[in-house]
Motif scaffolding. Structure first.
Motif, PDB file in Angstrom:
ATOM      1  N   ASP A  74       3.335  10.150 -25.405  1.00 12.26           N
ATOM      2  CA  ASP A  74       3.019   9.551 -26.706  1.00 12.26           C
ATOM      3  C   ASP A  74       1.634   8.912 -26.740  1.00 12.26           C
ATOM      4  O   ASP A  74       1.249   8.313 -27.736  1.00 12.26           O
ATOM      5  N   GLY A  75       0.893   8.996 -25.637  1.00 14.07           N
ATOM      6  CA  GLY A  75      -0.447   8.434 -25.602  1.00 14.07           C
ATOM      7  C   GLY A  75      -0.517   7.003 -25.091  1.00 14.07           C
ATOM      8  O   GLY A  75      -1.603   6.441 -24.992  1.00 14.07           O
ATOM      9  N   TYR A  76       0.621   6.401 -24.775  1.00 10.50           N
ATOM     10  CA  TYR A  76       0.627   5.060 -24.177  1.00 10.50           C
ATOM     11  C   TYR A  76       0.327   5.206 -22.694  1.00 10.50           C
ATOM     12  O   TYR A  76       0.629   6.220 -22.079  1.00 10.50           O
ATOM     13  N   ARG A  77      -0.241   4.164 -22.121  1.00 10.26           N
ATOM     14  CA  ARG A  77      -0.691   4.272 -20.742  1.00 10.26           C
ATOM     15  C   ARG A  77       0.072   3.346 -19.812  1.00 10.26           C
ATOM     16  O   ARG A  77       0.491   2.256 -20.210  1.00 10.26           O
ATOM     17  N   VAL A  78       0.230   3.818 -18.588  1.00  7.43           N
ATOM     18  CA  VAL A  78       0.885   3.053 -17.526  1.00  7.43           C
ATOM     19  C   VAL A  78      -0.108   2.931 -16.380  1.00  7.43           C
ATOM     20  O   VAL A  78      -0.676   3.932 -15.939  1.00  7.43           O
ATOM     21  N   VAL A  79      -0.317   1.695 -15.929  1.00  7.26           N
ATOM     22  CA  VAL A  79      -1.203   1.440 -14.799  1.00  7.26           C
ATOM     23  C   VAL A  79      -0.353   1.091 -13.587  1.00  7.26           C
ATOM     24  O   VAL A  79       0.536   0.235 -13.666  1.00  7.26           O
ATOM     25  N   LEU A  80      -0.602   1.767 -12.485  1.00  9.31           N
ATOM     26  CA  LEU A  80      -0.005   1.417 -11.200  1.00  9.31           C
ATOM     27  C   LEU A  80      -1.072   0.634 -10.451  1.00  9.31           C
ATOM     28  O   LEU A  80      -2.043   1.198  -9.959  1.00  9.31           O
ATOM     29  N   GLN A  81      -0.926  -0.669 -10.469  1.00  6.13           N
ATOM     30  CA  GLN A  81      -1.941  -1.577  -9.941  1.00  6.13           C
ATOM     31  C   GLN A  81      -1.622  -1.956  -8.499  1.00  6.13           C
ATOM     32  O   GLN A  81      -0.546  -2.488  -8.221  1.00  6.13           O
ATOM     33  N   ARG A  82      -2.536  -1.673  -7.596  1.00  3.62           N
ATOM     34  CA  ARG A  82      -2.362  -1.998  -6.181  1.00  3.62           C
ATOM     35  C   ARG A  82      -2.833  -3.425  -5.963  1.00  3.62           C
ATOM     36  O   ARG A  82      -3.886  -3.693  -5.385  1.00  3.62           O
ATOM     37  N   ALA A  83      -2.020  -4.372  -6.434  1.00  4.24           N
ATOM     38  CA  ALA A  83      -2.392  -5.779  -6.363  1.00  4.24           C
ATOM     39  C   ALA A  83      -1.133  -6.630  -6.479  1.00  4.24           C
ATOM     40  O   ALA A  83      -0.095  -6.183  -6.951  1.00  4.24           O
ATOM     41  N   GLU A  84      -1.253  -7.844  -6.053  1.00  6.29           N
ATOM     42  CA  GLU A  84      -0.186  -8.836  -6.160  1.00  6.29           C
ATOM     43  C   GLU A  84      -0.213  -9.453  -7.551  1.00  6.29           C
ATOM     44  O   GLU A  84      -1.276  -9.692  -8.110  1.00  6.29           O
TER      45      GLU A  84
ATOM     46  N   GLN B 194       0.817  -1.216   0.000  1.00  9.48           N
ATOM     47  CA  GLN B 194       0.000   0.000   0.000  1.00  9.48           C
ATOM     48  C   GLN B 194       0.853   1.269   0.000  1.00  9.48           C
ATOM     49  O   GLN B 194       0.611   2.193  -0.772  1.00  9.48           O
ATOM     50  N   THR B 195       1.869   1.317   0.847  1.00 12.69           N
ATOM     51  CA  THR B 195       2.715   2.508   0.937  1.00 12.69           C
ATOM     52  C   THR B 195       3.495   2.720  -0.354  1.00 12.69           C
ATOM     53  O   THR B 195       3.584   3.849  -0.858  1.00 12.69           O
ATOM     54  N   MET B 196       4.050   1.643  -0.909  1.00 12.02           N
ATOM     55  CA  MET B 196       4.794   1.754  -2.164  1.00 12.02           C
ATOM     56  C   MET B 196       3.875   2.251  -3.285  1.00 12.02           C
ATOM     57  O   MET B 196       4.261   3.102  -4.084  1.00 12.02           O
ATOM     58  N   TRP B 197       2.658   1.738  -3.332  1.00 11.88           N
ATOM     59  CA  TRP B 197       1.698   2.156  -4.353  1.00 11.88           C
ATOM     60  C   TRP B 197       1.342   3.634  -4.179  1.00 11.88           C
ATOM     61  O   TRP B 197       1.364   4.395  -5.147  1.00 11.88           O
ATOM     62  N   GLU B 198       1.038   4.043  -2.950  1.00 11.87           N
ATOM     63  CA  GLU B 198       0.705   5.446  -2.690  1.00 11.87           C
ATOM     64  C   GLU B 198       1.868   6.361  -3.052  1.00 11.87           C
ATOM     65  O   GLU B 198       1.664   7.443  -3.613  1.00 11.87           O
TER      66      GLU B 198
END
Length: 142
Positions: free
Chosen positions: A129-139, A93-97
């Motif tokens: 460039d319009g590409y997307r990055v998701v930061l997913q809070r999951a294993e 959680q902390t790393m994601w935040e």
């Protein structure tokens, strides 16, 4: 904030390495997004290598890195769809935040994901460039 890999990761014999490579029209804008926002490090940079300039970003000892290139005299254009993604799984959680805060403090605002699945426990950002990055809070469970 470093995403995607513990800097003390141990390389496994026979485990494949992965490089994601793609063209861009603006390497400096991508550098601000992936280095300043995501916290990836510049592992290498090259100019006029057979007509290409490029940057390679990642984390030391990680089994992956990203390469962005510009071909002299060519136009790369933008992402072909809104569903072209890189997904970083950050179960802590902390790393994601911290990763989300780093992106915001670097000037990148979250956007709704094309696929609503990614918005349930993640945050999506769009690179220059319009590409997307998701930061997913999951294993990563696969």
């Amino acid at each position: 904030m470093k995403v995607g890999c513990d800097a003390k990761a141990v390389e496994m014999p026979g485990f494949p390495k992965m490089r994601v490579a793609r063209p861009s029209d603006d390497l400096e804008a991508l550098l601000r997004f992936y280095r300043d926002g995501l916290g990836l490090q510049v592992l290498a940079r090259f100019d006029d290598h057979d007509g290409f300039d490029g940057i390679i970003l990642g984390q030391p000892n990680a089994p992956y890195h990203l390469e962005f290139t510009t071909a002299h005299g060519e136009v790369a254009g933008r992402a072909p769809t809104d569903d072209n993604l890189l997904v970083f799984y950050l179960p802590d959680q902390t790393m994601w935040e911290d990763a989300v805060a780093s992106m915001k403090s670097a000037g990148f605002d979250p956007i709704p994901s094309f696929n609503p699945y990614w918005d349930r426990v993640g945050v999506t950002f769009q690179d220059p460039d319009g590409y997307r990055v998701v930061l997913q809070r999951a294993e990563w469970s696969r």
